[in-house]
Scaffold this active site. Structure first.
Site, PDB file in Angstrom:
ATOM      1  N   ILE A 151      77.713  -6.560 -37.536  1.00 29.07           N
ATOM      2  CA  ILE A 151      78.506  -5.098 -37.292  1.00 29.07           C
ATOM      3  C   ILE A 151      79.517  -5.346 -36.191  1.00 29.07           C
ATOM      4  O   ILE A 151      80.802  -5.087 -36.204  1.00 29.07           O
ATOM      5  CB  ILE A 151      77.818  -4.153 -36.896  1.00 29.07           C
ATOM      6  N   ASP A 170      77.141 -12.011 -25.987  1.00 33.77           N
ATOM      7  CA  ASP A 170      76.045 -12.120 -26.836  1.00 33.77           C
ATOM      8  C   ASP A 170      75.411 -13.558 -26.403  1.00 33.77           C
ATOM      9  O   ASP A 170      76.230 -14.546 -26.681  1.00 33.77           O
ATOM     10  CB  ASP A 170      76.969 -12.059 -28.195  1.00 33.77           C
ATOM     11  N   ALA A 229      77.664   3.189 -31.302  1.00 30.20           N
ATOM     12  CA  ALA A 229      77.446   3.649 -32.536  1.00 30.20           C
ATOM     13  C   ALA A 229      76.154   2.574 -33.288  1.00 30.20           C
ATOM     14  O   ALA A 229      76.100   2.572 -34.271  1.00 30.20           O
ATOM     15  CB  ALA A 229      78.785   3.496 -33.525  1.00 30.20           C
ATOM     16  N   GLU A 260      66.371  11.613 -31.123  1.00 34.94           N
ATOM     17  CA  GLU A 260      66.957  12.188 -32.198  1.00 34.94           C
ATOM     18  C   GLU A 260      65.966  12.922 -33.044  1.00 34.94           C
ATOM     19  O   GLU A 260      65.050  12.364 -33.036  1.00 34.94           O
ATOM     20  CB  GLU A 260      67.742  11.092 -32.938  1.00 34.94           C
ATOM     21  N   HIS A 278      74.631  10.871 -35.366  1.00 32.28           N
ATOM     22  CA  HIS A 278      74.131   9.513 -36.047  1.00 32.28           C
ATOM     23  C   HIS A 278      74.689   9.345 -37.557  1.00 32.28           C
ATOM     24  O   HIS A 278      73.967   8.902 -38.677  1.00 32.28           O
ATOM     25  CB  HIS A 278      72.858   9.459 -36.359  1.00 32.28           C
ATOM     26  N   LEU A 279      75.973   9.093 -37.626  1.00 32.39           N
ATOM     27  CA  LEU A 279      76.679   9.193 -38.966  1.00 32.39           C
ATOM     28  C   LEU A 279      77.189   7.787 -39.457  1.00 32.39           C
ATOM     29  O   LEU A 279      78.080   7.630 -40.166  1.00 32.39           O
ATOM     30  CB  LEU A 279      77.894  10.038 -38.868  1.00 32.39           C
ATOM     31  N   GLY A 280      76.680   6.692 -38.617  1.00 32.14           N
ATOM     32  CA  GLY A 280      77.219   5.413 -38.782  1.00 32.14           C
ATOM     33  C   GLY A 280      77.005   4.943 -40.284  1.00 32.14           C
ATOM     34  O   GLY A 280      77.859   4.396 -40.642  1.00 32.14           O
TER      35      GLY A 280
END
Length: 524
Positions: A151, A170, A229, A260, A278-280
């Site tokens: 992602i 990273d 996100a 959540e 949480h609409l990812g």
């Protein structure tokens, strides 16, 4: 009776159609605990999303369960260790929502940069206040990406179109790989000091929880805007609220939260914060992809086949096309080895010859163990628990890849009494069993196979045929292999029905066999 697939939350219609072709699909509300626990005992598979909890209690009620499938990415609501201990496969849809999640992060970043949510709310309330919502351009800014997984990479690629400078943190990505993506790798502190926008794209683990907290938020470039996100808890919400309130952070876009569902937070009172529930993964495309992915995984799991998206299988992941066809053969060779040996081996060597030898063949170890233990343990043997069963019984496995042109799979077992037994098979137009205990054969590894080792002499074939005929067992095929006339011979039979231990012992006595074995390779 068809296997039962329990669907506890909304699933794409296309996925339900795929499942209905082979299984009985039952739908319940997984958030209703009593209904869930009442339905699980009949379920061979359960498909959930984020609202259904499959914990140890739920697993204890599900005696027939073979697979738990999460139509999405996260597995916070599945007790994976408990499932693994019970031999239950856990699968998800790891790539189903990656595009949707990356786009959601981009949407939040733009909304925060331009005060979209606050301006919309004000206008709908009757206030035309252009000057109050002056934003900033993205072009020319530095965007810090925390986590360059699938992602994070998609997010970076999309942001590159805005003409930004991309930096990333990273520790598991090589600088050369980042450079290919047009991203410069830096440490987390440096990223926070230099970025105008920060977007988080990491899994939630003990190491990443609170990764951006009070200390880190004191390092940020003034006026930074932060987007999360990915997973709740990666950014300390209390510390973020304080940094937003005192102006160190100019804005935040949040799709995920530590707890959540969440309907009340100090963050919600701030106009420079854009929040979504949480609409990812909440796009039509992601839902369809997730549903279809887990439906396919459930079909594989209930057929006893290897599932690439399994999270609790040591060799989980894509299996090369040269290796995949060997999986059923490897399992059958394991079954034949146990039957012919008459005992579990202490050590197993799996040799892979031919085209597959140049690939990762570790999954074949699991397939051989699955076959090895299937006839001798009471619990169902799966790709999940095969390694545990071997460890508990002191069986070790060694893999060997042989660079030879002939495609061959050979399994050798070293027994506690010092004997060694070898079986081998090959793939061509059809699979073939080509070696058993040192004797050459050419026999399909299917149906019920019976093996007798005896001294080669006249009359054995007739006596054996008569004995099976009297027992009303039809012989479909027969092969005799020997090393020399009058020496030790192996007779291999394919018969049409089950051979009982009593019949096997009786026929062995009739023909004077020193060893006899039967293995049922029919589909379960």
């Amino acid at each position: 009776m068809s296997p039962v697939v329990l669907v506890t939350e909304e699933l794409a219609a296309a996925a339900l159609d795929v499942l209905a072709e082979d299984f009985e699909v039952r739908q319940i509300d997984g958030t209703h605990r009593a209904a869930l626990l009442g339905a699980l005992p009949d379920a061979h598979a359960v498909i959930i999303r984020s609202a259904t909890a499959i914990d140890a209690e739920a697993l204890d009620t599900a005696g027939r369960l073979k697979v738990v499938a999460r139509a999405g990415v996260g597995l916070d609501n599945v007790d994976v260790p408990a499932a693994t201990a019970r031999g239950v496969l856990v699968v998800n849809a790891p790539t189903s929502n990656i595009v949707s999640a990356a786009e959601q992060a981009v949407a939040l970043l733009l909304a925060v940069a331009r005060h979209t949510a606050a301006a919309s709310a004000a206008l709908k309330a009757g206030a035309w206040r252009r000057s109050a919502y002056t934003g900033v351009e993205v072009q020319g800014k530095t965007v810090g990406v925390v986590g360059l997984g699938r992602i994070g990479v998609l997010f970076a690629q999309r942001m590159a179109a805005f003409g930004v400078r991309l930096i990333a943190y990273d520790p598991y990505v090589q600088p050369a790989r980042a450079a290919q993506l047009g991203v410069h790798l830096v440490g987390l502190d440096e990223l926070l000091r230099e970025s105008d926008f920060v977007s988080v794209h990491l899994p939630r683990t003990p190491e990443t929880v609170g990764l951006i907290g009070e200390k880190e938020l004191n390092l940020v470039k003034p006026g930074v805007r932060i987007v999360n996100a990915a997973r709740g808890g990666l950014v300390d919400e209390r510390a973020l609220a304080e940094a937003l309130a005192d102006g160190r952070v100019a804005g935040a876009g949040l799709d995920v939260f530590e707890t959540e569902p969440l309907t009340s937070s100090p963050l919600f009172a701030l106009d420079n914060v854009v929040v979504t529930p949480h609409l990812g993964a909440s796009t039509v495309e992601a839902q369809d992809k997730a549903g279809l992915a887990v439906a396919r995984s459930v079909r594989l799991a209930l057929r006893g086949e290897f599932v690439p998206d399994a999270v609790n299988v040591r060799a989980g992941g894509p299996v090369d096309e040269d290796v995949r066809p060997l999986l059923p053969l490897a399992e059958k060779l394991g079954r034949v080895l146990t039957a012919v040996a008459g005992h579990l081996p202490e050590r197993v060597t799996v040799e892979v010859h031919g085209a597959a030898a140049g690939h990762d063949v570790s999954v074949l170890e699991l397939a051989v163990l699955k076959g090895l233990f299937a006839p001798v343990v009471s619990e169902p043997v799966t790709y999940v628990n095969a390694t545990r069963l071997a460890a508990e019984r002191g069986v070790t496995v060694q893999m060997s890849a042989v660079d030879e042109p002939e495609d061959l799979l050979r399994v050798h077992g070293a027994l506690p009494d010092g004997r060694g037994v070898t079986v081998a098979g090959t793939l061509g137009v059809t699979a073939k069993l080509v070696e058993v205990d040192g004797f050459d054969l050419d026999l399909p590894p299917d149906g019920v196979l019976v093996f007798f080792t005896y001294t080669d002499r006249p009359g054995v074939v007739g006596a054996l045929g008569m004995a099976f005929g009297e027992a009303e067992i039809n012989i479909a095929a027969m092969q005799v292999a020997r090393r020399a006339a009058g020496g030790e011979a192996l007779m291999a039979l394919t018969v049409d029905s089950t051979v009982s231990p009593e019949l096997l012992t009786g026929v062995a006595a009739v023909i004077g066999a020193s060893r006899a074995a039967v293995v049922d390779l029919r589909a379960d």
